[in-house]
Design a protein around this motif. Structure first.
Motif, mmCIF file in Angstrom:
data_model
loop_
_atom_site.group_PDB
_atom_site.id
_atom_site.type_symbol
_atom_site.label_atom_id
_atom_site.label_comp_id
_atom_site.label_asym_id
_atom_site.label_seq_id
_atom_site.Cartn_x
_atom_site.Cartn_y
_atom_site.Cartn_z
ATOM 1 N N UNK A 42 -11.544 11.779 -0.507
ATOM 2 C CA UNK A 42 -10.085 11.589 -0.493
ATOM 3 C C UNK A 42 -9.359 12.282 -1.633
ATOM 4 N N UNK A 43 -10.069 12.962 -2.497
ATOM 5 C CA UNK A 43 -9.421 13.621 -3.634
ATOM 6 C C UNK A 43 -9.290 12.677 -4.815
ATOM 7 N N UNK A 44 -8.492 13.052 -5.768
ATOM 8 C CA UNK A 44 -8.302 12.243 -6.963
ATOM 9 C C UNK A 44 -7.318 11.114 -6.676
ATOM 10 N N UNK A 45 -7.712 9.898 -7.003
ATOM 11 C CA UNK A 45 -6.826 8.748 -6.811
ATOM 12 C C UNK A 45 -5.726 8.720 -7.867
ATOM 13 N N UNK A 46 -6.058 9.116 -9.069
ATOM 14 C CA UNK A 46 -5.118 9.105 -10.176
ATOM 15 C C UNK A 46 -5.242 10.397 -10.965
ATOM 16 N N UNK A 47 -4.140 10.893 -11.479
ATOM 17 C CA UNK A 47 -4.245 12.084 -12.336
ATOM 18 C C UNK A 47 -4.909 11.724 -13.659
ATOM 19 N N UNK A 48 -5.556 12.683 -14.274
ATOM 20 C CA UNK A 48 -6.121 12.477 -15.601
ATOM 21 C C UNK A 48 -4.977 12.384 -16.602
ATOM 22 N N UNK A 49 -5.133 11.541 -17.581
ATOM 23 C CA UNK A 49 -4.145 11.403 -18.646
ATOM 24 C C UNK A 49 -4.601 12.291 -19.799
ATOM 25 N N UNK A 50 -3.769 13.266 -20.139
ATOM 26 C CA UNK A 50 -4.173 14.272 -21.127
ATOM 27 C C UNK A 50 -3.171 14.374 -22.264
ATOM 28 N N UNK A 51 -3.624 14.949 -23.356
ATOM 29 C CA UNK A 51 -2.776 15.200 -24.497
ATOM 30 C C UNK A 51 -2.861 16.655 -24.919
ATOM 31 N N UNK A 52 -1.864 17.082 -25.637
ATOM 32 C CA UNK A 52 -1.760 18.474 -26.079
ATOM 33 C C UNK A 52 -1.774 18.501 -27.608
ATOM 34 N N UNK A 53 -2.737 17.786 -28.207
ATOM 35 C CA UNK A 53 -2.712 17.616 -29.661
ATOM 36 C C UNK A 53 -3.108 18.859 -30.442
ATOM 37 N N UNK A 103 5.770 7.181 -13.484
ATOM 38 C CA UNK A 103 4.311 7.304 -13.534
ATOM 39 C C UNK A 103 3.623 6.654 -12.344
ATOM 40 N N UNK A 104 4.115 5.507 -11.909
ATOM 41 C CA UNK A 104 3.447 4.755 -10.857
ATOM 42 C C UNK A 104 3.296 5.556 -9.566
ATOM 43 N N UNK A 105 4.238 6.423 -9.255
ATOM 44 C CA UNK A 105 4.156 7.146 -7.984
ATOM 45 C C UNK A 105 2.991 8.138 -7.936
ATOM 46 N N UNK A 106 2.416 8.461 -9.081
ATOM 47 C CA UNK A 106 1.291 9.386 -9.113
ATOM 48 C C UNK A 106 -0.056 8.675 -9.031
ATOM 49 N N UNK A 109 -4.305 4.359 -6.656
ATOM 50 C CA UNK A 109 -5.155 3.173 -6.692
ATOM 51 C C UNK A 109 -4.327 1.970 -7.111
ATOM 52 N N UNK A 110 -4.977 0.849 -7.262
ATOM 53 C CA UNK A 110 -4.296 -0.399 -7.607
ATOM 54 C C UNK A 110 -4.014 -0.523 -9.110
ATOM 55 N N UNK A 111 -4.107 0.562 -9.845
ATOM 56 C CA UNK A 111 -3.896 0.515 -11.292
ATOM 57 C C UNK A 111 -2.461 0.066 -11.594
ATOM 58 N N UNK A 112 -2.320 -0.733 -12.620
ATOM 59 C CA UNK A 112 -0.985 -1.163 -13.016
ATOM 60 C C UNK A 112 -0.340 -0.088 -13.866
ATOM 61 N N UNK A 113 0.942 -0.010 -13.795
ATOM 62 C CA UNK A 113 1.670 1.034 -14.521
ATOM 63 C C UNK A 113 1.464 0.885 -16.022
ATOM 64 N N UNK A 114 1.274 1.993 -16.686
ATOM 65 C CA UNK A 114 1.113 1.999 -18.134
ATOM 66 C C UNK A 114 2.490 1.904 -18.767
#
Length: 133
Positions: A42-53, A103-106, A109-114
């Protein structure tokens, strides 16, 4: 600033280093195989959370390191990400700028919004600074 984009796997690096021995562990391997099966189906359920440090055109994966490993093993070229970066950085990925409230629209899965404040300084955020509603 939050950017929703797709990044090539060679521009991403894991936020937590794990050796090949770690991924050889049967429990970890089983979990990684489940992730790979899900990504293939089904592909990625959630995008990866990344930083540009580093601000050098590479992005640290803060959340989704096992998904990154699965994508590398599956030889997936482009990975969906949400990148946290400052507006004054040189290397801002091309993509859609989004608000924290979007954020939630991306997340499929059932993850709660950060929920977190906009960072005043961008860097590595320890897990205990993330708040879940």
């Amino acid at each position: 600033m939050l950017i929703h984009c797709h990044l090539p796997k060679d521009k991403l690096y894991p936020g937590t280093f794990r050796s090949d021995e770690h991924y050889a562990n049967s429990r970890v391997r089983k979990r990684l195989e489940r992730i790979k099966d899900s990504v293939k189906e089904i592909g990625f359920m959630n995008p990866l959370s990344c930083g540009n440090d580093k601000d050098d055109g590479t992005y640290r994966v803060n959340r989704g390191n096992n998904c990154l490993r699965a994508a590398i093993e599956l030889n997936i070229k482009s990975i969906p990400c949400i990148v946290y970066c400052r507006e004054d950085q040189k290397h801002i990925p091309e993509g859609e700028q989004i608000n924290k409230s979007e954020l939630q629209k991306f997340h499929k899965s059932e993850i709660k919004q950060i929920a977190r404040e906009e960072p005043k300084w961008f860097g590595v955020y320890p897990v205990d600074t993330w708040k879940y509603e």
